[in-house]
Write an enzyme that holds these catalytic residues in place. Structure first.
Site, mmCIF file in Angstrom:
data_model
loop_
_atom_site.group_PDB
_atom_site.id
_atom_site.type_symbol
_atom_site.label_atom_id
_atom_site.label_comp_id
_atom_site.label_asym_id
_atom_site.label_seq_id
_atom_site.Cartn_x
_atom_site.Cartn_y
_atom_site.Cartn_z
ATOM 1 N N ASP A 73 6.407 5.985 -1.331
ATOM 2 C CA ASP A 73 7.673 5.261 -1.528
ATOM 3 C C ASP A 73 8.405 4.962 -0.221
ATOM 4 O O ASP A 73 9.635 4.865 -0.201
ATOM 5 C CB ASP A 73 8.615 6.041 -2.474
ATOM 6 N N ARG A 74 7.650 4.846 0.864
ATOM 7 C CA ARG A 74 8.226 4.517 2.184
ATOM 8 C C ARG A 74 9.188 5.611 2.682
ATOM 9 O O ARG A 74 10.029 5.362 3.534
ATOM 10 C CB ARG A 74 8.989 3.168 2.159
ATOM 11 N N PHE A 75 9.036 6.829 2.134
ATOM 12 C CA PHE A 75 9.894 7.944 2.539
ATOM 13 C C PHE A 75 9.148 8.723 3.629
ATOM 14 O O PHE A 75 8.773 9.882 3.460
ATOM 15 C CB PHE A 75 10.202 8.817 1.307
ATOM 16 N N LYS A 96 0.863 -1.176 0.000
ATOM 17 C CA LYS A 96 0.000 0.000 0.000
ATOM 18 C C LYS A 96 0.900 1.226 0.000
ATOM 19 O O LYS A 96 1.936 1.232 0.673
ATOM 20 C CB LYS A 96 -0.873 -0.062 1.265
#
Ligand code: FMN
Length: 211
Positions: free
Chosen positions: A188-190, A8
């Site tokens: 983007d998991r940032f 997700k």
């Protein structure tokens, strides 16, 4: 189903450190209000991790019932596994995850027993059935079957409401926070992360953390 395909993206919000309150307890309340507005299901449900005297961790959900000074307060059976561990080693960590907002809050602190008067006040405000359950249940003990507890429940259910008193081993535990981290999921998991650490002087120091 390949669990690796579950993926997700977190796209809903961003965390601007400049917008954060200097006091993390107030910042917590601001985020909690947003969780209420976003209709998060049981926003006061938090994972509570304790650690045994041997250093073995265990965790379970509990419900936040009040914020008082720097304390996160919940109610439980003091003889339960968590009760024993929290009073034995004192260390506790709490985690909230509000998926509707893609937010996580992590808290670390020291467990303190609430006063008898405070626990009485909350116990007396509970629904009748919840009071009875906390009286008959030796929480976390191994039992042969539920029938005995059910018969105990039946036995005391006829008691007059005025006779029902808080068991001494049931009450509030406050986790006095010394670390609180706000996490906002990002693309983007940032992710955005900001933590507050309590210094020796009692002031809160704010730092950014890498995603
Ligand atoms: C959403 C949710 C909220 C819960 N709230 C509490 C609570 O406030 N107090 C409590 O003693 N147990 C609560 N429980 C049950 C605990 O997770 C746990 O099963 C129980 O306290 C025994 O834990 P222990 O054996 O580690 O002490 C809750 C469970 C869930 C799923």
């Amino acid at each position: 189903m390949d669990y690796k395909d579950l993926r997700k993206e977190y796209l809903k919000h961003r965390l601007d450190p400049a917008s954060l309150h200097a006091d993390p307890m107030i910042q917590f309340k601001l985020w909690f209000d947003e969780a209420l507005q976003a209709k998060v299901d049981e926003p006061n449900a938090m994972v509570c991790a304790s650690v045994s005297a041997e250093g073995k961790p265990s965790s379970r959900y509990v419900l936040l019932k009040e914020l008082k000074e720097d304390q996160f307060i919940f109610f439980t059976n003091y003889h339960s596994r968590k009760g024993i561990e929290l009073f034995e080693t004192k260390f506790c960590s709490l985690v909230f995850y509000w998926r509707e907002l893609e937010r996580q809050i992590r808290i670390e602190g020291i467990a303190e027993k609430c006063s008898a008067a405070y626990s009485d006040e909350y116990f007396n405000s509970r629904p009748h059935g919840s009071k009875l359950s906390s009286i008959v249940s030796p929480q976390s003990s191994k039992i042969e079957s539920k029938e005995y507890l059910e018969s105990e429940l039946k036995r005391i259910s006829g008691m007059d409401a005025s006779e029902i008193k808080r068991p001494e081993h049931w009450g509030g535990i406050g986790i006095r926070a010394n670390y609180i981290e706000f996490w906002q999921g990002r693309q983007d998991r940032f992710h955005d992360r900001v933590c507050y650490t309590k210094t020796e002087s009692g002031a809160w120091e704010i730092s950014l953390l890498a995603p």
